[in-house]
Design an enzyme around this catalytic site. Structure first.
Site, PDB file in Angstrom:
ATOM      1  CB  SER A 133      35.720  35.409  31.239  1.00  0.00           C
ATOM      2  OG  SER A 133      35.606  36.376  30.426  1.00  0.00           O
ATOM      3  CE1 TYR A 158      40.254  36.359  33.417  1.00  0.00           C
ATOM      4  CE2 TYR A 158      38.311  37.438  32.117  1.00  0.00           C
ATOM      5  CZ  TYR A 158      38.918  36.330  32.798  1.00  0.00           C
ATOM      6  OH  TYR A 158      37.829  35.800  33.726  1.00  0.00           O
TER       7      TYR A 158
HETATM    8  N1  LIG Z   1      33.192  38.014  38.581  1.00  0.00           N
HETATM    9  C1  LIG Z   1      33.073  37.887  37.256  1.00  0.00           C
HETATM   10  O1  LIG Z   1      32.361  39.167  36.142  1.00  0.00           O
HETATM   11  C2  LIG Z   1      33.494  37.257  35.977  1.00  0.00           C
HETATM   12  C3  LIG Z   1      33.913  37.114  34.651  1.00  0.00           C
HETATM   13  C4  LIG Z   1      33.950  35.470  34.142  1.00  0.00           C
HETATM   14  C5  LIG Z   1      34.835  34.786  34.866  1.00  0.00           C
HETATM   15  N2  LIG Z   1      35.168  34.902  35.813  1.00  0.00           N
HETATM   16  C6  LIG Z   1      35.738  33.815  36.661  1.00  0.00           C
HETATM   17  O2  LIG Z   1      35.259  33.453  38.163  1.00  0.00           O
HETATM   18  C7  LIG Z   1      36.248  32.633  38.549  1.00  0.00           C
HETATM   19  C8  LIG Z   1      35.801  33.967  39.814  1.00  0.00           C
HETATM   20  O3  LIG Z   1      36.213  35.070  39.719  1.00  0.00           O
HETATM   21  P1  LIG Z   1      35.550  35.496  40.954  1.00  0.00           P
HETATM   22  O4  LIG Z   1      35.299  37.752  40.918  1.00  0.00           O
HETATM   23  O5  LIG Z   1      35.008  35.871  41.788  1.00  0.00           O
HETATM   24  O6  LIG Z   1      37.196  35.922  40.896  1.00  0.00           O
HETATM   25  P2  LIG Z   1      37.935  36.441  42.710  1.00  0.00           P
HETATM   26  O7  LIG Z   1      39.215  36.968  42.131  1.00  0.00           O
HETATM   27  O8  LIG Z   1      37.380  37.129  43.896  1.00  0.00           O
HETATM   28  O9  LIG Z   1      38.162  35.000  43.575  1.00  0.00           O
HETATM   29  C9  LIG Z   1      39.391  34.382  42.281  1.00  0.00           C
HETATM   30  C10 LIG Z   1      40.586  33.839  43.868  1.00  0.00           C
HETATM   31  O10 LIG Z   1      40.966  33.161  43.099  1.00  0.00           O
HETATM   32  C11 LIG Z   1      42.404  33.289  43.720  1.00  0.00           C
HETATM   33  N3  LIG Z   1      44.016  32.895  43.033  1.00  0.00           N
HETATM   34  C12 LIG Z   1      44.332  33.327  42.118  1.00  0.00           C
HETATM   35  N4  LIG Z   1      45.091  32.589  41.551  1.00  0.00           N
HETATM   36  C13 LIG Z   1      45.368  32.009  42.665  1.00  0.00           C
HETATM   37  C14 LIG Z   1      46.670  30.830  42.560  1.00  0.00           C
HETATM   38  N5  LIG Z   1      47.351  30.474  41.298  1.00  0.00           N
HETATM   39  N6  LIG Z   1      45.988  29.775  43.206  1.00  0.00           N
HETATM   40  C15 LIG Z   1      44.755  29.348  43.954  1.00  0.00           C
HETATM   41  N7  LIG Z   1      44.407  30.452  44.213  1.00  0.00           N
HETATM   42  C16 LIG Z   1      44.020  31.651  43.224  1.00  0.00           C
HETATM   43  C17 LIG Z   1      42.114  34.826  44.707  1.00  0.00           C
HETATM   44  O11 LIG Z   1      43.029  34.753  45.712  1.00  0.00           O
HETATM   45  C18 LIG Z   1      40.828  34.509  44.937  1.00  0.00           C
HETATM   46  O12 LIG Z   1      40.484  34.873  46.153  1.00  0.00           O
HETATM   47  C19 LIG Z   1      37.818  33.219  37.668  1.00  0.00           C
HETATM   48  O13 LIG Z   1      38.079  32.128  37.207  1.00  0.00           O
HETATM   49  C20 LIG Z   1      37.311  34.253  36.934  1.00  0.00           C
HETATM   50  O14 LIG Z   1      38.389  34.433  35.982  1.00  0.00           O
HETATM   51  C21 LIG Z   1      34.799  36.038  37.070  1.00  0.00           C
END
Ligand SMILES: NC(=O)c1ccc[n+]([C@@H]2O[C@H](COP(=O)([O-])OP(=O)(O)OC[C@H]3O[C@@H](n4cnc5c(N)ncnc54)[C@H](O)[C@@H]3O)[C@@H](O)[C@H]2O)c1
Length: 335
Positions: A133, A158
């Site tokens: 991130s 985070y």
């Molecule tokens: N959306 C953003 O702006 C952004 C920015 C930087 C990094 N990220 C990273 O990208 C990835 C995806 O993010 P997103 O925005 O799609 O988030 P999101 O919360 O929509 O997706 C994450 C998914 O992982 C599942 N999850 C969480 N903990 C879990 C576990 N212990 N076991 C199994 N499943 C689990 C959740 O149910 C969820 O469906 C994450 O790693 C997030 O940290 C996202």
């Protein structure tokens, strides 16, 4: 090509993973195993709706409900499947939530990711790609943020867990010859997005006639990145493969937008979809407030390494991406 590859996508019912799986299934003829624990950090119905869409795309998608922090289940998963590629997108996301609920960040982002590294150590694969991130850059005032920069001052738990993942990944790559690529995403937005993120929660509030809180009195900038661009970046990395055993890349728009301007663009998108009236008085719905703990002032991605190595750069303008979000919002919620 990713044809015939067997790919494990963790967090498959999440925002970014859903878009990734959809594209892989529609355009790449890959076989996907998706895992997700379907936690209720935000509305589970959204995760279920994404899952249904993926399952409707056919038999090349298999879903397993599991928690990546469950080491036994993880071992079972890898013993029963021979994966070519793994994309780890499961995580507890959100900067502000990490102030009140730190445990789940350690559970999912640290223990869960460690379990995955152990699994690929014991069951070799071609390439592990994982989500890091932009938050790892903390409040750095050296912009744009480059993967060459020192990142050891995260300002939220985070961010610290994401930086920890990068360190664990490096060590496993070094010790066991695992090919690992970490991708630092920058404020990803789009249809089927996350209700906890500003563009989504602002939309809800504006449509309900409520006020929205603008932190740091609007003096913030974010490098908003459209989800299709992020997915294209992940697929470019999967297709070409690793260029070194361990690498880190930024995936960001390389075009930060001021928060006040962002809110205006969002309002215009909602007006153009007929969700808000033409004469909507945005200024009456803004509540300017101080900076929140854990937040950073600016994010701005240097994507020169991504262009150099994978010939790719996000390019969807915020105006266009938010219009697509507004269109989806109207269709999905029927407002
Ligand atoms: N959306 C953003 O702006 C952004 C920015 C930087 C990094 N990220 C990273 O990208 C990835 C995806 O993010 P997103 O925005 O799609 O988030 P999101 O919360 O929509 O997706 C994450 C998914 O992982 C599942 N999850 C969480 N903990 C879990 C576990 N212990 N076991 C199994 N499943 C689990 C959740 O149910 C969820 O469906 C994450 O790693 C997030 O940290 C996202």
């Amino acid at each position: 090509m990713l044809n015939k590859k067997k790919i494990l996508v963790t967090g498959s019912c999440g925002f970014i993973a859903y878009h990734l799986c959809k594209k892989l299934l529609k355009e790449h003829d890959a076989t996907i195993v998706g895992v997700d624990n379907m936690n209720d950090y935000y509305e589970v119905s959204l995760k279920e709706a994404r899952l249904k869409e993926l399952e409707d795309l056919g038999k090349d998608f298999t879903f397993i409900r599991m928690d990546i922090s469950d080491k036994e289940k993880m071992e079972e998963l890898f013993a029963q499947n021979r994966f070519d590629l793994v994309v780890n997108l499961a995580a507890q996301a959100g900067v502000r939530y990490s102030l009140e609920n730190p445990d789940v960040y350690i559970q999912s982002n640290v223990l869960g990711f460690y379990n995955l590294l152990e699994a690929v150590r014991n069951h070799p694969i071609e390439h592990l790609v994982f989500a890091s991130s932009s938050s790892v850059y903390g409040n750095s005032d050296k912009i744009p943020f480059s993967t060459e920069d020192k990142v050891d001052q995260p300002v939220s738990l985070y961010a610290a867990t994401k930086k920890a993942d990068e360190l664990f990944a490096y060590t496993y790559s070094h010790l066991y010859g695992i090919n690992v690529t970490g991708l630092r995403f920058f404020t990803v937005y789009g249809p089927y997005g996350r209700p906890d993120m500003a563009y989504f929660s602002f939309t809800r509030k504006l449509l309900n006639g409520e006020k929205i809180r603008i932190f740091n009195y609007g003096n913030c900038e974010r490098d908003f990145t459209y989800v299709d661009d992020v997915v294209e970046g992940i697929i470019a990395v999967l297709e070409k493969g690793p260029l070194a055993p361990y690498s880190i890349y930024n995936i960001g728009n390389n075009h930060p937008e001021n928060l006040m301007r962002f809110v205006e663009i969002l309002k215009d998108a909602l007006v153009s979809e007929g969700l808000l009236p033409e004469d909507y008085a945005l200024e009456d719905h803004l509540q300017l407030t101080e900076m929140q703990k854990g937040d950073v002032v600016t994010t701005y991605a240097d994507v020169s390494a991504l262009i150099r190595d994978y010939g790719f750069k996000p390019d969807t303008p915020l105006e266009e991406g938010l219009k697509r979000f507004a269109k989806w919002y109207k269709e999905y919620y029927g407002n």
